[in-house]
Design a protein around this motif. Structure first.
Motif, PDB file in Angstrom:
ATOM      1  N   ARG A  48       6.582   8.391 -11.627  1.00  0.00           N
ATOM      2  CA  ARG A  48       7.673   9.159 -11.005  1.00  0.00           C
ATOM      3  C   ARG A  48       8.438   8.318  -9.989  1.00  0.00           C
ATOM      4  NH1 ARG A  48       3.771  13.164 -11.241  1.00  0.00           N
ATOM      5  NH2 ARG A  48       3.206  12.786  -9.072  1.00  0.00           N
ATOM      6  N   PHE A  49       7.706   7.542  -9.180  1.00  0.00           N
ATOM      7  CA  PHE A  49       8.372   6.666  -8.213  1.00  0.00           C
ATOM      8  C   PHE A  49       9.265   5.661  -8.931  1.00  0.00           C
ATOM      9  CE2 PHE A  49       8.428   2.599  -5.947  1.00  0.00           C
ATOM     10  CZ  PHE A  49       9.119   2.987  -4.817  1.00  0.00           C
ATOM     11  N   MET A  50       8.741   5.035  -9.963  1.00  0.00           N
ATOM     12  CA  MET A  50       9.531   4.058 -10.704  1.00  0.00           C
ATOM     13  C   MET A  50      10.741   4.722 -11.369  1.00  0.00           C
ATOM     14  SD  MET A  50       8.466   1.073 -10.217  1.00  0.00           S
ATOM     15  CE  MET A  50       9.413   0.237 -11.464  1.00  0.00           C
ATOM     16  N   GLY A  51      10.577   5.940 -11.879  1.00  0.00           N
ATOM     17  CA  GLY A  51      11.699   6.658 -12.469  1.00  0.00           C
ATOM     18  C   GLY A  51      12.801   6.911 -11.456  1.00  0.00           C
ATOM     19  N   LYS A  52      12.424   7.329 -10.250  1.00  0.00           N
ATOM     20  CA  LYS A  52      13.420   7.558  -9.195  1.00  0.00           C
ATOM     21  C   LYS A  52      14.149   6.270  -8.845  1.00  0.00           C
ATOM     22  CE  LYS A  52      10.755  11.291  -7.153  1.00  0.00           C
ATOM     23  NZ  LYS A  52       9.882  11.673  -6.029  1.00  0.00           N
ATOM     24  N   MET A  53      13.400   5.189  -8.752  1.00  0.00           N
ATOM     25  CA  MET A  53      14.021   3.912  -8.403  1.00  0.00           C
ATOM     26  C   MET A  53      14.942   3.416  -9.515  1.00  0.00           C
ATOM     27  SD  MET A  53      13.238   3.072  -5.315  1.00  0.00           S
ATOM     28  CE  MET A  53      13.436   4.791  -4.941  1.00  0.00           C
ATOM     29  N   ILE A  54      14.569   3.661 -10.759  1.00  0.00           N
ATOM     30  CA  ILE A  54      15.422   3.275 -11.882  1.00  0.00           C
ATOM     31  C   ILE A  54      16.734   4.060 -11.828  1.00  0.00           C
ATOM     32  CG2 ILE A  54      15.645   3.363 -14.402  1.00  0.00           C
ATOM     33  CD1 ILE A  54      13.873   1.087 -13.554  1.00  0.00           C
ATOM     34  N   VAL A  91       9.401  -3.616  -4.428  1.00  0.00           N
ATOM     35  CA  VAL A  91       8.287  -4.552  -4.484  1.00  0.00           C
ATOM     36  C   VAL A  91       7.417  -4.417  -3.235  1.00  0.00           C
ATOM     37  CG1 VAL A  91       7.692  -7.010  -4.449  1.00  0.00           C
ATOM     38  CG2 VAL A  91       9.445  -6.172  -6.015  1.00  0.00           C
ATOM     39  N   VAL A  92       8.053  -4.356  -2.071  1.00  0.00           N
ATOM     40  CA  VAL A  92       7.293  -4.243  -0.828  1.00  0.00           C
ATOM     41  C   VAL A  92       6.597  -2.887  -0.741  1.00  0.00           C
ATOM     42  CG1 VAL A  92       7.508  -4.140   1.692  1.00  0.00           C
ATOM     43  CG2 VAL A  92       8.715  -5.904   0.410  1.00  0.00           C
ATOM     44  N   TYR A  93       7.306  -1.809  -1.050  1.00  0.00           N
ATOM     45  CA  TYR A  93       6.756  -0.457  -0.934  1.00  0.00           C
ATOM     46  C   TYR A  93       5.561  -0.251  -1.855  1.00  0.00           C
ATOM     47  CZ  TYR A  93       6.643   4.644  -0.667  1.00  0.00           C
ATOM     48  OH  TYR A  93       6.261   5.947  -0.481  1.00  0.00           O
ATOM     49  N   ASN A  95       3.542  -2.489  -3.094  1.00  0.00           N
ATOM     50  CA  ASN A  95       2.417  -3.403  -2.894  1.00  0.00           C
ATOM     51  C   ASN A  95       1.814  -3.336  -1.497  1.00  0.00           C
ATOM     52  OD1 ASN A  95       2.262  -4.712  -5.504  1.00  0.00           O
ATOM     53  ND2 ASN A  95       4.290  -5.476  -5.013  1.00  0.00           N
ATOM     54  N   THR A  96       2.226  -2.364  -0.698  1.00  0.00           N
ATOM     55  CA  THR A  96       1.654  -2.197   0.639  1.00  0.00           C
ATOM     56  C   THR A  96       1.182  -0.767   0.806  1.00  0.00           C
ATOM     57  OG1 THR A  96       3.825  -1.665   1.587  1.00  0.00           O
ATOM     58  CG2 THR A  96       3.120  -3.954   1.702  1.00  0.00           C
ATOM     59  N   GLY A  97       0.146  -0.575   1.571  1.00  0.00           N
ATOM     60  CA  GLY A  97      -0.298   0.750   1.944  1.00  0.00           C
ATOM     61  C   GLY A  97      -1.113   1.528   0.925  1.00  0.00           C
ATOM     62  N   ASN A  98      -1.421   0.943  -0.214  1.00  0.00           N
ATOM     63  CA  ASN A  98      -2.213   1.657  -1.240  1.00  0.00           C
ATOM     64  C   ASN A  98      -1.658   3.045  -1.531  1.00  0.00           C
ATOM     65  OD1 ASN A  98      -3.973  -0.527  -1.500  1.00  0.00           O
ATOM     66  ND2 ASN A  98      -5.206   0.188   0.209  1.00  0.00           N
ATOM     67  N   ARG A  99      -0.355   3.159  -1.646  1.00  0.00           N
ATOM     68  CA  ARG A  99       0.298   4.456  -1.830  1.00  0.00           C
ATOM     69  C   ARG A  99      -0.032   5.145  -3.155  1.00  0.00           C
ATOM     70  NH1 ARG A  99       3.598   1.363   1.242  1.00  0.00           N
ATOM     71  NH2 ARG A  99       4.473   2.403   3.046  1.00  0.00           N
ATOM     72  N   PHE A 100      -0.316   4.368  -4.163  1.00  0.00           N
ATOM     73  CA  PHE A 100      -0.522   4.955  -5.477  1.00  0.00           C
ATOM     74  C   PHE A 100      -1.967   4.920  -5.931  1.00  0.00           C
ATOM     75  CE2 PHE A 100       3.874   3.482  -5.276  1.00  0.00           C
ATOM     76  CZ  PHE A 100       4.514   4.692  -5.434  1.00  0.00           C
ATOM     77  N   LYS A 101      -2.863   4.625  -4.995  1.00  0.00           N
ATOM     78  CA  LYS A 101      -4.299   4.674  -5.321  1.00  0.00           C
ATOM     79  C   LYS A 101      -4.769   6.116  -5.271  1.00  0.00           C
ATOM     80  CE  LYS A 101      -5.573   0.133  -4.995  1.00  0.00           C
ATOM     81  NZ  LYS A 101      -6.673  -0.742  -5.008  1.00  0.00           N
ATOM     82  N   LYS A 102      -5.747   6.448  -6.083  1.00  0.00           N
ATOM     83  CA  LYS A 102      -6.292   7.809  -6.102  1.00  0.00           C
ATOM     84  C   LYS A 102      -7.122   8.061  -4.883  1.00  0.00           C
ATOM     85  CE  LYS A 102      -6.333   8.584 -11.041  1.00  0.00           C
ATOM     86  NZ  LYS A 102      -7.127   8.820 -12.199  1.00  0.00           N
TER      87      LYS A 102
END
Length: 102
Positions: A48-54, A91-93, A95-102
């Motif tokens: 979903r994040f990648m879709g929004k960015m696209i 790229v920064v968002y 790869n930082t903060g483990n935002r998409f880890k379960k």
């Protein structure tokens, strides 16, 4: 101009696909992870994040043919600058903060 519009339509199609939580195999880096590593990530949230960015990137791309049609050269520079800035943010968002880890 026609090539840019074709790319815009391809990006919109890809964005719709990703917004539905599908197409994680198209995300660079994620598709090369081993299965055990992939299980640690929230795949639908990542998609979903990648879709929004696209979608945002495709809107930046619309400034390129608009600059040609309206004959305003700074629109192209604005669109290109936004495009590059958004890619760097992604790229920064991601790869930082483990935002998409379960």
């Amino acid at each position: 101009m026609i090539v840019t519009l074709i790319l815009f339509l391809a990006f919109i199609t890809l964005g719709i696909f990703l917004m539905n939580g599908k197409g994680a195999s198209l995300i660079a880096g994620y598709n090369t992870l081993p299965k055990e590593e992939k299980e640690k990530y929230d795949e639908p949230a990542l998609c979903r994040f990648m879709g929004k960015m696209i979608f945002v990137l495709s809107l930046c791309m619309l400034l390129w043919p608009a600059s040609e049609l309206l004959e305003i050269q700074w629109l192209f520079g604005l669109g290109l600058g936004l495009f590059i800035g958004i890619v760097l943010f992604m790229v920064v968002y991601m790869n930082t903060g483990n935002r998409f880890k379960k």
